[in-house]
Design a protein around this motif. Structure first.
Motif, PDB file in Angstrom:
ATOM      1  N   LEU A   1     -32.978 -37.250   1.081  1.00 31.94           N
ATOM      2  CA  LEU A   1     -33.934 -37.446  -0.005  1.00 31.94           C
ATOM      3  C   LEU A   1     -33.984 -36.348  -1.144  1.00 31.94           C
ATOM      4  N   THR A   2     -33.673 -35.176  -0.600  1.00 31.04           N
ATOM      5  CA  THR A   2     -33.886 -33.838  -1.806  1.00 31.04           C
ATOM      6  C   THR A   2     -32.799 -34.132  -2.409  1.00 31.04           C
ATOM      7  N   THR A   3     -31.575 -34.417  -1.999  1.00 31.79           N
ATOM      8  CA  THR A   3     -30.320 -34.785  -2.847  1.00 31.79           C
ATOM      9  C   THR A   3     -30.531 -35.610  -3.795  1.00 31.79           C
ATOM     10  N   ALA A   4     -31.063 -36.787  -3.455  1.00 32.32           N
ATOM     11  CA  ALA A   4     -31.238 -38.154  -4.212  1.00 32.32           C
ATOM     12  C   ALA A   4     -32.452 -37.797  -5.349  1.00 32.32           C
ATOM     13  N   LEU A   5     -33.389 -36.823  -5.197  1.00 30.08           N
ATOM     14  CA  LEU A   5     -34.173 -36.510  -6.111  1.00 30.08           C
ATOM     15  C   LEU A   5     -33.818 -35.518  -7.123  1.00 30.08           C
ATOM     16  N   GLU A   6     -32.911 -34.617  -6.528  1.00 32.41           N
ATOM     17  CA  GLU A   6     -32.088 -33.755  -7.601  1.00 32.41           C
ATOM     18  C   GLU A   6     -31.227 -34.514  -8.501  1.00 32.41           C
ATOM     19  N   GLU A   7     -30.372 -35.627  -7.911  1.00 33.61           N
ATOM     20  CA  GLU A   7     -29.373 -36.281  -8.609  1.00 33.61           C
ATOM     21  C   GLU A   7     -30.178 -37.043  -9.762  1.00 33.61           C
ATOM     22  N   HIS A   8     -31.401 -37.658  -9.279  1.00 33.30           N
ATOM     23  CA  HIS A   8     -32.240 -38.529 -10.328  1.00 33.30           C
ATOM     24  C   HIS A   8     -32.791 -37.546 -11.397  1.00 33.30           C
ATOM     25  N   LEU A   9     -33.128 -36.242 -11.185  1.00 31.46           N
ATOM     26  CA  LEU A   9     -33.609 -35.290 -12.246  1.00 31.46           C
ATOM     27  C   LEU A   9     -32.446 -34.855 -13.163  1.00 31.46           C
ATOM     28  N   ILE A  10     -31.141 -34.855 -12.604  1.00 33.94           N
ATOM     29  CA  ILE A  10     -29.917 -34.795 -13.491  1.00 33.94           C
ATOM     30  C   ILE A  10     -29.744 -35.867 -14.305  1.00 33.94           C
ATOM     31  N   ALA A  11     -29.923 -37.041 -13.842  1.00 33.03           N
ATOM     32  CA  ALA A  11     -29.692 -38.368 -14.522  1.00 33.03           C
ATOM     33  C   ALA A  11     -30.826 -38.439 -15.717  1.00 33.03           C
ATOM     34  N   ALA A  12     -32.150 -38.204 -15.313  1.00 37.18           N
ATOM     35  CA  ALA A  12     -33.077 -38.427 -16.274  1.00 37.18           C
ATOM     36  C   ALA A  12     -32.934 -37.487 -17.356  1.00 37.18           C
ATOM     37  N   SER A  13     -32.493 -36.220 -17.150  1.00 36.76           N
ATOM     38  CA  SER A  13     -32.408 -35.210 -17.946  1.00 36.76           C
ATOM     39  C   SER A  13     -31.149 -35.523 -19.197  1.00 36.76           C
ATOM     40  N   ALA A  14     -30.174 -36.188 -18.429  1.00 36.82           N
ATOM     41  CA  ALA A  14     -29.104 -36.639 -19.348  1.00 36.82           C
ATOM     42  C   ALA A  14     -29.005 -38.290 -19.815  1.00 36.82           C
ATOM     43  N   ARG A  15     -30.153 -38.660 -19.770  1.00 33.52           N
ATOM     44  CA  ARG A  15     -30.563 -40.012 -20.156  1.00 33.52           C
ATOM     45  C   ARG A  15     -29.951 -40.679 -21.411  1.00 33.52           C
ATOM     46  N   ARG A  16     -29.408 -41.563 -21.675  1.00 34.12           N
ATOM     47  CA  ARG A  16     -28.644 -42.147 -22.737  1.00 34.12           C
ATOM     48  C   ARG A  16     -29.206 -43.357 -23.143  1.00 34.12           C
ATOM     49  N   GLY A  17     -30.672 -43.225 -23.525  1.00 34.13           N
ATOM     50  CA  GLY A  17     -31.539 -44.432 -23.950  1.00 34.13           C
ATOM     51  C   GLY A  17     -32.008 -45.164 -22.726  1.00 34.13           C
TER      52      GLY A  17
END
Length: 88
Positions: free
Chosen positions: A12-28
């Motif tokens: 779960l912690t890993t998934a949350l970290e990956e979500h943060l990375i994806a959200a910060s690099a969001r392309r629209g």
């Protein structure tokens, strides 16, 4: 076969970290990377919550939202009901 809650928590912690990375690099709007990360968090959370319950009879105070769009529609319907016009 039950999963150790500590292993599920790490996932779960890993998934949350990956979500943060994806959200910060969001392309629209509708970025598939963010969407995939969102669902990965939801899945990992459910596994963690289930494993916590199986191991210790405990749950978290959180829940996964099934469908965000349905919730928005429900809120709109409630607002429409509140604004109902009554004819004399």
């Amino acid at each position: 076969m039950s999963i150790d809650p500590r292993v599920a928590l790490q996932s779960l912690t890993t998934a949350l970290e990956e979500h943060l990375i994806a959200a910060s690099a969001r392309r629209g709007e509708g970025d598939p990377t963010v969407e995939a990360a969102f669902f990965a968090v939801a899945d990992a959370f459910e596994v963690y919550d289930d494993s916590l319950y199986e191991a210790y009879g405990e749950v978290t105070p959180l829940e996964v939202i099934d469908d965000v769009e349905d919730d928005d529609d429900d809120e709109d319907a409630e607002e429409d009901e509140e604004l109902e016009i009554v004819d004399d």
